[in-house]
Motif scaffolding. Structure first.
Motif, PDB file in Angstrom:
ATOM      1  N   THR A  12     -66.052  33.493  35.688  1.00  0.00           N
ATOM      2  CA  THR A  12     -66.405  32.108  35.972  1.00  0.00           C
ATOM      3  C   THR A  12     -65.509  31.167  35.181  1.00  0.00           C
ATOM      4  O   THR A  12     -65.011  31.505  34.115  1.00  0.00           O
ATOM      5  CB  THR A  12     -67.880  31.822  35.624  1.00  0.00           C
ATOM      6  N   TYR A  40     -75.338  30.245  40.280  1.00  0.00           N
ATOM      7  CA  TYR A  40     -75.104  31.503  39.573  1.00  0.00           C
ATOM      8  C   TYR A  40     -76.265  32.471  39.782  1.00  0.00           C
ATOM      9  O   TYR A  40     -76.065  33.674  39.999  1.00  0.00           O
ATOM     10  CB  TYR A  40     -74.945  31.236  38.071  1.00  0.00           C
ATOM     11  N   ILE A  92     -65.598  32.681  40.387  1.00  0.00           N
ATOM     12  CA  ILE A  92     -66.315  31.464  40.761  1.00  0.00           C
ATOM     13  C   ILE A  92     -65.732  30.311  39.956  1.00  0.00           C
ATOM     14  O   ILE A  92     -65.956  30.202  38.752  1.00  0.00           O
ATOM     15  CB  ILE A  92     -67.829  31.593  40.499  1.00  0.00           C
ATOM     16  N   ASP A 118     -66.545  34.482  31.113  1.00  0.00           N
ATOM     17  CA  ASP A 118     -66.488  33.029  31.261  1.00  0.00           C
ATOM     18  C   ASP A 118     -65.232  32.533  30.559  1.00  0.00           C
ATOM     19  O   ASP A 118     -65.155  32.538  29.330  1.00  0.00           O
ATOM     20  CB  ASP A 118     -67.736  32.395  30.650  1.00  0.00           C
ATOM     21  N   GLU A 162     -64.718  30.153  45.616  1.00  0.00           N
ATOM     22  CA  GLU A 162     -65.033  31.536  45.270  1.00  0.00           C
ATOM     23  C   GLU A 162     -64.026  32.464  45.937  1.00  0.00           C
ATOM     24  O   GLU A 162     -63.685  32.291  47.103  1.00  0.00           O
ATOM     25  CB  GLU A 162     -66.451  31.866  45.738  1.00  0.00           C
TER      26      GLU A 162
END
Length: 376
Positions: free
Chosen positions: A282, A209, A311, A221, A372
């Motif tokens: 994420t 990260y 990600i 997130d 990704e």
């Protein structure tokens, strides 16, 4: 590859990767006298204390220390003994370590953490049953892995995604079935203030990260918890860090989030954010639990700005009763190909890249992988 539980209590008699497995709801109820299936208790939001553990002390059997005295809101820190969960149960021996406040976390000119960052942050989270009708509370001792000052190294190896998926999704409804089809809300009622991957895997993700998310970004997130695995400096160098997750109490305890929204994406995949709101999304070791992963990734694409990236990180640990059926029948490499397929059928993403970021070090750390994708 999946364990029978994601709740790990280190055995104080062993310094390796063997763990005692304890069902969390029973452990929480026994240790902290919490109700097994209730959402009436609350965790006050607080900032955790930072305990300095330089590399020279990294392998000491840390069992106790003093917490830095400070406050955030109405919650006051106390000087209390600190223990890992296992040592809390097995010993009262006190081994002092150095402790300090906010200024101990130093950064270089690029905002990157340097070696002075602590390896661990130990703190107490006060959990009350209900401020209205039950004033009793219990302190929960937690340890956070910062990802810094570790003995590990962090190679990044590219993984080729080679599977060619058909134009239409080949999945059957049974592929997304689970051993436990009951409501996820009941399963996640009790907050799980534990890690679902080991320290080397956490550190590898934190370092990834740091190198791949630009300062000033707005981050979301999804499937978040009491930790987001971001570097220590992220709350100060990022414009915004939002989180969604199953358990409100865990989100409150996550001091890296600037805002949060409890959300069960299996019952409603729609994200509670406006279009083009984030630069990065994420998701940590959680996509295997989604029964509507393609719909969720369509929502991720909607809230991402053009050029924003996703990600997805994944290991080989899970709650097998909650992971989808086809995930349990696949190996690590097949998991990466499956995630790539999810992105393909969600649409609107450029060609995906996959990486093996498993940490190098002693023992046998959990594997760690990244898929990704960039919004077209």
């Amino acid at each position: 590859h999946c364990t029978t539980s994601d709740t790990f209590i280190p055995n104080p008699k062993k310094r390796n990767h063997l763990y005692q497995m304890v069902p969390l709801s029973i452990f929480s109820a026994f240790m902290f006298q919490l109700p097994l299936f209730s959402s009436s208790y609350q965790i006050p939001q607080q900032k955790q204390s930072r305990i300095v553990c330089p590399p020279s002390m990294a392998n000491m059997p840390l069992t106790s220390s003093a917490i830095f005295e400070g406050s955030r809101g109405s919650v006051k820190k106390k000087r209390i003994p600190l223990f890992t969960r296992s040592s809390f149960l097995s010993t009262s021996m006190i081994i002092p370590v150095a402790f300090a406040g906010e200024e101990s976390c130093a950064f270089n000119g690029d905002g990157m953490a340097i070696e002075k960052n602590p390896r661990y942050i130990d703190s107490e989270i006060q959990m009350s049953y209900s401020p209205d009708n039950n004033p009793r509370s219990r302190g929960i001792l937690v340890r956070r892995f910062t990802g810094d000052s570790t003995p590990f190294s962090f190679p990044v190896k590219k993984v080729r995604l080679v599977n060619e998926w058909p134009e239409d999704p080949p999945f059957l409804p049974d592929d997304f079935s689970r051993q436990d089809p009951l409501d996820d809300g009941a399963f996640y009622t009790v907050p799980r203030l534990v890690y679902h991957i080991d320290e080397p895997a956490v550190a590898a993700l934190t370092q990834y990260y740091r190198k791949n998310i630009e300062s000033g970004s707005e981050i979301l997130d999804i499937c978040s918890s009491w930790v987001s695995h971001y570097p220590l400096e992220f709350p100060r160098v990022m414009k915004r860090i939002s989180g969604t997750g199953m358990n409100k109490l865990e989100l409150i305890a996550n001091d890296q989030l600037s805002d949060y929204e409890p959300k069960n994406l299996n019952s409603d995949p729609k994200l509670p954010y406006n279009d083009n709101s984030f630069d990065v999304v994420t998701c940590v070791v959680s996509i295997d639990y989604l029964i509507h992963p393609i719909e969720v990734l369509k929502e991720v694409r909607r809230v991402l700005r053009p050029g924003g990236k996703v990600i997805i990180s994944q290991s080989n640990r899970c709650f097998p009763t909650k992971a989808i059926k086809m995930w349990l029948s696949m190996n690590d490499r097949q998991h990466l190909e499956l995630i790539n397929a999810y992105f393909q059928y969600a649409g609107g993403f450029k060609t995906r890249e996959a990486f093996d970021i498993t940490a190098d070090g002693s023992g046998a750390p959990d594997p760690m992988f990244i898929v990704e994708a960039v919004k077209a």
